[in-house]
Design an enzyme around this catalytic site. Structure first.
Site, PDB file in Angstrom:
ATOM      1  N   HIS A  20       0.841  -1.193   0.000  1.00 37.32           N
ATOM      2  CA  HIS A  20       0.000   0.000   0.000  1.00 37.32           C
ATOM      3  C   HIS A  20       0.880   1.248   0.000  1.00 37.32           C
ATOM      4  O   HIS A  20       2.070   1.165   0.293  1.00 37.32           O
ATOM      5  CB  HIS A  20      -0.903   0.007   1.243  1.00 37.32           C
ATOM      6  CG  HIS A  20      -0.114  -0.007   2.514  1.00 37.32           C
ATOM      7  ND1 HIS A  20       0.292  -1.181   3.125  1.00 37.32           N
ATOM      8  CD2 HIS A  20       0.362   1.005   3.275  1.00 37.32           C
ATOM      9  CE1 HIS A  20       0.984  -0.883   4.205  1.00 37.32           C
ATOM     10  NE2 HIS A  20       1.056   0.433   4.316  1.00 37.32           N
ATOM     11  N   HIS A  70       5.824   5.077  -1.660  1.00 35.35           N
ATOM     12  CA  HIS A  70       6.539   3.848  -1.994  1.00 35.35           C
ATOM     13  C   HIS A  70       5.784   2.634  -1.456  1.00 35.35           C
ATOM     14  O   HIS A  70       4.933   2.766  -0.575  1.00 35.35           O
ATOM     15  CB  HIS A  70       7.949   3.872  -1.395  1.00 35.35           C
ATOM     16  CG  HIS A  70       7.924   3.791   0.097  1.00 35.35           C
ATOM     17  ND1 HIS A  70       7.658   4.896   0.888  1.00 35.35           N
ATOM     18  CD2 HIS A  70       8.091   2.750   0.946  1.00 35.35           C
ATOM     19  CE1 HIS A  70       7.672   4.521   2.159  1.00 35.35           C
ATOM     20  NE2 HIS A  70       7.932   3.221   2.229  1.00 35.35           N
TER      21      HIS A  70
END
Length: 189
Positions: free
Chosen positions: A42, A122
């Site tokens: 996520h 990221h």
């Protein structure tokens, strides 16, 4: 409850990354890393930490408002890098400015701003041990994570629409962290 707010990439985008990461698992040192589960990949917008259950309804109202005030946007998983010798990550490109604005609004609204680190979108792919637990030849040895990041640097997945934010619960303990969706809200048009 240990909570955070995230944008979750769709399954096809995650699968592309799974396929790109698979060869990395054969590189030197890969067997000593703690690889994250693709189901848990996520983009964290804000980490809230431990939140009493009775405060969750107010958080949900605030997040619904923020979501409605920010537009849907296009992203793609792309490239890679490391956080020193601690973690290997996959990056994001596309309408990242819109994602940053969304993250800033979520953080401001919930009082979760982290000005020291800033927002770096990221997906964490793997982690090494802590500096204190590292030994010669241990996980994340000099250059191992950098070599893995270099091998993945050319990755560029297909574009997808980020159209929703989600309040997520993190449960830790034995084994990898488990993430579940508490609630989610569509972004505005």
């Amino acid at each position: 409850m240990r909570l955070f707010v995230a944008v979750n990439p769709p399954a096809p985008a995650k699968q592309e990354l799974v396929d790109a990461v698979e060869p990395l698992r054969e590189l030197p040192g890969a067997d000593r890393l703690r690889w994250t589960e693709p189901a848990g990949w996520h983009l964290t917008l804000a980490f809230l930490g431990e939140v009493p259950a009775d405060e969750v309804p107010a958080l949900e109202q605030a997040l619904a408002r923020v979501a409605g005030e920010h537009p849907k946007h296009r992203l793609r998983l792309s490239g890679s890098g490391t956080f020193g010798e601690r973690a290997l990550w996959a990056g994001v490109e596309g309408e990242v400015r819109v994602l940053r604005e969304l993250a800033a609004a979520v953080q401001r609204t919930l009082g979760a701003e982290d000005e020291e680190r800033g927002f770096h979108p990221h997906l964490t792919l793997a982690r090494s041990g802590t500096t204190r637990s590292r030994r010669p030849g241990g996980p994340g040895g000099p250059g191992e994570l950098a070599a893995m990041a270099g091998a993945l640097r050319g990755f560029r997945g297909r574009e997808w629409g980020a159209g929703r934010i989600q309040l997520m619960r993190s449960e830790t303990g034995y084994g990898p962290a488990r993430y579940t969706v508490v609630e989610g809200w569509p972004l505005g048009s």
